[in-house]
Scaffold this active site. Structure first.
Site, short mmCIF file in Angstrom:
data_model
loop_
_atom_site.label_atom_id
_atom_site.label_comp_id
_atom_site.label_asym_id
_atom_site.label_seq_id
_atom_site.Cartn_x
_atom_site.Cartn_y
_atom_site.Cartn_z
N ALA A 194 44.40 8.19 -1.42
CA ALA A 194 43.63 9.45 -1.41
C ALA A 194 43.64 9.99 -2.98
O ALA A 194 44.45 9.87 -3.61
CB ALA A 194 44.74 10.39 -0.90
N ALA A 225 46.65 11.99 -3.97
CA ALA A 225 47.93 11.11 -4.26
C ALA A 225 47.58 10.86 -5.72
O ALA A 225 48.60 10.55 -6.50
CB ALA A 225 47.91 10.01 -3.24
N LEU A 248 47.26 10.50 3.98
CA LEU A 248 46.15 10.01 4.88
C LEU A 248 45.62 11.41 5.55
O LEU A 248 46.19 12.60 5.56
CB LEU A 248 46.40 9.17 6.17
CG LEU A 248 47.14 7.64 5.72
CD1 LEU A 248 47.73 7.13 6.85
CD2 LEU A 248 45.96 6.92 4.96
N HIS A 306 48.69 11.71 10.47
CA HIS A 306 49.95 11.88 10.06
C HIS A 306 51.25 11.48 11.05
O HIS A 306 52.25 10.61 10.88
CB HIS A 306 50.15 13.32 9.70
CG HIS A 306 49.33 13.43 8.35
ND1 HIS A 306 49.37 14.76 7.88
CD2 HIS A 306 48.52 13.01 7.49
CE1 HIS A 306 48.53 14.84 6.75
NE2 HIS A 306 48.18 13.56 6.50
N LYS A 332 51.06 17.61 4.04
CA LYS A 332 50.83 18.77 4.98
C LYS A 332 49.44 18.92 5.65
O LYS A 332 48.61 18.37 4.96
CB LYS A 332 51.34 20.19 4.49
CG LYS A 332 50.64 20.36 3.06
CD LYS A 332 49.14 20.85 3.39
CE LYS A 332 48.48 21.11 2.17
NZ LYS A 332 47.15 21.21 2.32
N ASP A 374 44.92 23.14 6.47
CA ASP A 374 44.99 22.84 5.17
C ASP A 374 45.70 23.96 4.24
O ASP A 374 46.65 23.32 3.56
CB ASP A 374 43.42 22.86 4.64
CG ASP A 374 43.38 22.29 3.03
OD1 ASP A 374 44.27 21.41 3.01
OD2 ASP A 374 42.81 22.63 2.37
#
Length: 327
Positions: free
Chosen positions: A12, A15, A72, A77, A95, A176
């Site tokens: 991601a 990440a 992810l 998750h 999160k 989000d």
């Protein structure tokens, strides 16, 4: 203290840009592996020489990896958090760690069964900015707390393929960024939301604007509470704790410290404003270091799943009470 060897499960962008560099910089951590759907093809990881690329399954099976970070899409998750725990590894999941509070009960049960550390990557509680805000408010610096308002907005209207704009990936503004406007109020006040109601605007099946009204009740008494999130408005991040003798502003990018502006709090009392700043603190790095300390020493982790469940209950309630409106 032996460093924790980390793997990242998923290539991601967040990440690559934030969490992986934080793991690489953390004092008690070693970024060792990346799990991808196409091993060997991931780009942008040059900051970590020697990083091994492998499949998701090989990452979980690698006996040299102690902990895995999961960035992810939201709807994946819980599934992969459970797989990591079943593989005998500690897990830090981006999160929201789940889509409902009931799913967190499953994660808590598996955490307790395995004796491993599982947590949501809720980084702000690790930042001294928020710890200081909590100490000031709970210490009476603004007198009796009467009101809290929280705002977090950005505009991704031109990114309709972004997972945040897609209902099938668990998108929407509340999932989000509602974790920040809701969780920060709970963290600072030590209270919980009651009598919660929500107004919401949806586009293509996801919430793009939402306003929650509630009462925060806890050790500081009762306070009114308003939280607004939006994925269709100019960037804004601010939380204000308003008492009868002063107010405390956590502004200047409180949820992305030192990304949009320098981390800072302002205490307003009478005609005096006192500021405190943290130009160097990296909440992602501090999160990784606290996670590793908990693994290696048994220290209490600052953001356990029980706290995460309380915030998810607010998210669930927002959707349950949502009354749809239009611009």
């Amino acid at each position: 203290m032996k460093p924790v060897r980390w793997g990242v499960l998923g290539n991601a962008k967040f990440a690559r840009d934030h969490m992986a560099p934080a793991i690489h910089m953390a004092e008690n951590a070693e970024l060792a592996a990346l799990g991808t759907s196409n091993p060997g093809s991931a780009k942008g990881w040059d900051f970590c020489p020697g990083l091994k690329q492998m499949s998701y399954e090989d990452l979980l099976a690698d006996p040299s990896i102690d902990a895995i970070y999961i960035p992810l899409p939201n709807h994946m998750h819980v599934e992969w958090t459970l797989k990591v725990l079943a593989a005998g590894k500690h897990v830090l999941t981006e999160k929201p760690i789940s889509m409902t509070a009931e799913e967190i009960d499953i994660l808590i049960a598996e955490r307790d069964r395995t004796g491993l550390l599982a947590a949501e990557a809720y980084m702000i509680v690790h930042h001294p900015q928020w710890q200081r805000a909590r100490d000031l408010v709970q210490g009476g610096a603004i007198g009796k707390l009467l009101h809290v308002d929280a705002f977090f907005s950005y505009n991704n209207a031109d990114e309709l393929q972004n997972i945040r704009n897609r209902p099938e990936t668990g998108g929407g503004g509340i999932r989000d960024i509602g974790v920040y406007t809701y969780g920060s109020a709970r963290f600072v006040t030590g209270g919980e939301a009651r009598d919660l109601s929500c107004r919401m605007i949806r586009e293509n099946g996801v919430d793009v604007w939402a306003q929650v009204d509630a009462m925060i009740e806890g050790p500081l008494g009762r306070a009114t509470y308003i939280a607004m999130t939006s994925m269709r408005m100019q960037n804004r991040q601010e939380v204000t704790f308003h008492g009868d003798k002063g107010l405390l502003k956590v502004a200047h990018g409180p949820f992305n410290a030192n990304l949009f502006a320098e981390a800072r709090i302002e205490l307003h009392r009478d005609q005096t404003v006192t500021s405190e700043r943290w130009p160097a603190a990296n909440h992602y790095k501090l999160q990784v270091e606290n996670f590793g300390k908990s693994i290696r020493t048994g220290a209490t982790y600052p953001c356990p799943l029980e706290f995460t469940r309380g915030t998810q209950e607010m998210i669930d309630r927002a959707f349950e009470t949502a009354r749809e409106i239009s611009w």
